[in-house]
Design a protein around this motif. Structure first.
Motif, PDB file in Angstrom:
ATOM      1  N   PHE A 174       0.994  -1.152   0.261  1.00  0.00           N
ATOM      2  CA  PHE A 174      -0.021   0.267  -0.107  1.00  0.00           C
ATOM      3  C   PHE A 174       0.886   1.656   0.065  1.00  0.00           C
ATOM      4  N   LEU A 175       0.811   2.268  -0.865  1.00  0.00           N
ATOM      5  CA  LEU A 175       1.367   3.492  -1.510  1.00  0.00           C
ATOM      6  C   LEU A 175       0.440   4.208  -0.726  1.00  0.00           C
ATOM      7  N   ARG A 176       1.164   5.642  -0.120  1.00  0.00           N
ATOM      8  CA  ARG A 176      -0.167   6.571  -0.523  1.00  0.00           C
ATOM      9  C   ARG A 176       0.200   8.145  -2.097  1.00  0.00           C
ATOM     10  N   SER A 177      -0.268   7.783  -2.297  1.00  0.00           N
ATOM     11  CA  SER A 177       0.170   8.705  -3.665  1.00  0.00           C
ATOM     12  C   SER A 177       0.509  10.036  -3.819  1.00  0.00           C
ATOM     13  N   GLU A 178       0.309  10.702  -2.708  1.00  0.00           N
ATOM     14  CA  GLU A 178       0.506  11.848  -1.821  1.00  0.00           C
ATOM     15  C   GLU A 178       2.245  11.665  -2.348  1.00  0.00           C
ATOM     16  N   ASP A 179       2.418  10.030  -1.445  1.00  0.00           N
ATOM     17  CA  ASP A 179       4.379  10.327  -1.211  1.00  0.00           C
ATOM     18  C   ASP A 179       4.962  10.387  -2.547  1.00  0.00           C
ATOM     19  N   LEU A 180       3.874   9.539  -3.516  1.00  0.00           N
ATOM     20  CA  LEU A 180       4.363   9.196  -4.404  1.00  0.00           C
ATOM     21  C   LEU A 180       4.651  10.390  -5.411  1.00  0.00           C
ATOM     22  N   ALA A 181       4.067  11.202  -5.895  1.00  0.00           N
ATOM     23  CA  ALA A 181       4.194  12.125  -6.199  1.00  0.00           C
ATOM     24  C   ALA A 181       5.185  13.307  -5.835  1.00  0.00           C
ATOM     25  N   ASP A 182       5.351  13.131  -4.522  1.00  0.00           N
ATOM     26  CA  ASP A 182       6.585  14.463  -4.027  1.00  0.00           C
ATOM     27  C   ASP A 182       7.588  13.793  -3.570  1.00  0.00           C
ATOM     28  N   ALA A 183       7.847  12.263  -3.664  1.00  0.00           N
ATOM     29  CA  ALA A 183       8.996  12.112  -3.596  1.00  0.00           C
ATOM     30  C   ALA A 183       9.068  10.236  -4.164  1.00  0.00           C
ATOM     31  N   PRO A 184       9.132  10.653  -5.272  1.00  0.00           N
ATOM     32  CA  PRO A 184       8.845   9.511  -6.508  1.00  0.00           C
ATOM     33  C   PRO A 184      10.236   8.968  -5.837  1.00  0.00           C
ATOM     34  N   GLN A 185      11.371   8.679  -6.195  1.00  0.00           N
ATOM     35  CA  GLN A 185      12.673   7.741  -6.135  1.00  0.00           C
ATOM     36  C   GLN A 185      12.563   6.734  -4.574  1.00  0.00           C
ATOM     37  N   SER A 186      11.775   7.484  -3.773  1.00  0.00           N
ATOM     38  CA  SER A 186      11.627   6.844  -2.130  1.00  0.00           C
ATOM     39  C   SER A 186      11.100   5.878  -2.813  1.00  0.00           C
ATOM     40  N   GLN A 187       9.048   6.101  -3.037  1.00  0.00           N
ATOM     41  CA  GLN A 187       8.495   4.911  -3.488  1.00  0.00           C
ATOM     42  C   GLN A 187       8.582   3.658  -4.051  1.00  0.00           C
ATOM     43  N   LEU A 188       8.969   4.397  -5.314  1.00  0.00           N
ATOM     44  CA  LEU A 188      10.183   3.206  -6.108  1.00  0.00           C
ATOM     45  C   LEU A 188      10.533   2.307  -5.515  1.00  0.00           C
ATOM     46  N   ASP A 189      11.417   2.555  -4.481  1.00  0.00           N
ATOM     47  CA  ASP A 189      12.389   2.090  -4.014  1.00  0.00           C
ATOM     48  C   ASP A 189      11.731   0.859  -3.528  1.00  0.00           C
ATOM     49  N   GLN A 190      11.066   1.737  -2.438  1.00  0.00           N
ATOM     50  CA  GLN A 190       9.351   0.712  -2.246  1.00  0.00           C
ATOM     51  C   GLN A 190       9.205  -0.906  -2.984  1.00  0.00           C
ATOM     52  N   VAL A 191       8.937  -0.546  -3.874  1.00  0.00           N
ATOM     53  CA  VAL A 191       7.780  -1.264  -4.926  1.00  0.00           C
ATOM     54  C   VAL A 191       8.886  -1.939  -5.791  1.00  0.00           C
ATOM     55  N   CYS A 192      10.649  -1.774  -6.559  1.00  0.00           N
ATOM     56  CA  CYS A 192      11.725  -2.699  -6.280  1.00  0.00           C
ATOM     57  C   CYS A 192      11.865  -3.432  -5.152  1.00  0.00           C
ATOM     58  N   ARG A 193      12.127  -3.048  -3.980  1.00  0.00           N
ATOM     59  CA  ARG A 193      11.881  -4.710  -2.768  1.00  0.00           C
ATOM     60  C   ARG A 193      11.002  -4.743  -2.604  1.00  0.00           C
ATOM     61  N   PHE A 194       9.665  -4.559  -2.580  1.00  0.00           N
ATOM     62  CA  PHE A 194       8.677  -5.086  -2.250  1.00  0.00           C
ATOM     63  C   PHE A 194       8.189  -6.802  -3.915  1.00  0.00           C
ATOM     64  N   LEU A 195       9.040  -6.479  -4.507  1.00  0.00           N
ATOM     65  CA  LEU A 195       9.059  -7.372  -6.073  1.00  0.00           C
ATOM     66  C   LEU A 195      10.108  -7.966  -6.263  1.00  0.00           C
ATOM     67  N   ASN A 196      11.348  -8.052  -5.466  1.00  0.00           N
ATOM     68  CA  ASN A 196      12.257  -8.405  -5.200  1.00  0.00           C
ATOM     69  C   ASN A 196      13.829  -8.458  -5.844  1.00  0.00           C
ATOM     70  N   LEU A 197      13.121  -6.838  -6.642  1.00  0.00           N
ATOM     71  CA  LEU A 197      14.561  -5.867  -8.141  1.00  0.00           C
ATOM     72  C   LEU A 197      15.617  -5.364  -7.776  1.00  0.00           C
ATOM     73  N   THR A 198      16.564  -4.888  -8.099  1.00  0.00           N
ATOM     74  CA  THR A 198      17.557  -4.864  -7.940  1.00  0.00           C
ATOM     75  C   THR A 198      16.483  -3.343  -8.108  1.00  0.00           C
ATOM     76  N   PRO A 199      17.835  -2.411  -7.041  1.00  0.00           N
ATOM     77  CA  PRO A 199      17.240  -1.175  -6.964  1.00  0.00           C
ATOM     78  C   PRO A 199      17.787  -0.055  -8.810  1.00  0.00           C
TER      79      PRO A 199
END
Length: 249
Positions: A174-199
């Motif tokens: 679960f992500l916050r839309s506002e966080d994705l807009a304000d700090a996209p790289q941080s949220q995308l790092d979470q997605v990469c970890r979630f999907l077990n992918l390299t940063p």
């Protein structure tokens, strides 16, 4: 059928799923569907999905990329809200990973209305549309009304409970839309970890499909929606362990 899609951006509409879909296409180990929103699970009957149906769904993806070791995903943000769609996802792949982006429910409802106006699907003024939604949606009974759902789609707690009924916590992000807009790289790092992918260092841009800053609701309408969503927003935060953050309700 042995190959299955690995992950799904399943919700919610007008919360940044277009931006997230666009960002994830930059990752060398992610292969998104050929186009956003295949609408497979929300437009199939509750029963009777066949191997042919899945074959038609899989045509939306580049399976060579799957053989090369990429994870396959797609984004159809109505899925968390549409009755029966999540169950069809579970039947297709009970181990699938699901990403959900939630936005301040007041802002989401307003953005949804503005989109429908731009698309020519709505002509009623906003104050009347949000106050008469329940009566207007009766036209679709016994089905859900896909269009008259500005408020309905902003009730998140029932959607979260259904997700947790079907999938384990480690399958859900679960992500916050506002966080994705304000700090996209941080949220995308979470997605990469979630999907077990390299940063990956993503090229970020302004939020896609965003409404003009001067296209805002009146204070009276905002206060009305705060009252409407007060209890569901509190339950949503309790379920996810979130604080109020930048949400107005």
């Amino acid at each position: 059928m042995t190959q299955r899609i690995d992950f799904l951006i399943a919700g919610v509409q007008k919360a940044g799923t277009t931006s997230l879909d666009s960002y994830l296409r930059q990752h060398p180990d992610i292969c998104m569907a050929k186009k956003k929103e295949p609408h497979f699970f929300d437009k199939r009957p509750p029963t009777g999905i066949t191997k042919l149906d899945y074959w038609l769904y899989h045509r939306q993806f580049d399976w060579k990329a799957w053989r090369d070791g990429c994870v396959l995903g797609e984004a159809t943000p109505i899925i968390t809200w549409w009755n029966g769609a999540l169950e069809r996802v579970w039947t297709y792949n009970p181990l699938i990973q699901v990403i959900i982006i939630l936005r301040d429910p007041v802002e989401r409802a307003c953005s949804h209305y503005r989109m429908d106006c731009r698309l020519g699907r709505e002509t009623m003024p906003y104050p009347e549309a949000i106050r008469q939604e329940r009566e207007r949606a009766r036209r679709a009974l016994p089905r859900q009304d896909r269009e008259r759902s500005y408020l309905a789609r902003s009730y998140y707690a029932p959607q979260i409970r259904e997700l947790r009924r079907l999938f384990s916590d480690d399958q859900l992000l679960f992500l916050r839309s506002e966080d994705l807009a304000d700090a996209p790289q941080s949220q995308l790092d979470q997605v990469c970890r979630f999907l077990n992918l390299t940063p990956h260092r993503f090229e970020v841009a302004d939020r896609l499909n965003a409404a003009p800053d001067n296209d805002r609701m009146s204070q009276d309408d905002r206060d009305y929606l705060r009252r409407v969503f007060e209890h569901d927003a509190a339950e949503t935060r309790a379920l996810l362990g979130w604080d109020q953050g930048s949400w107005c309700v």
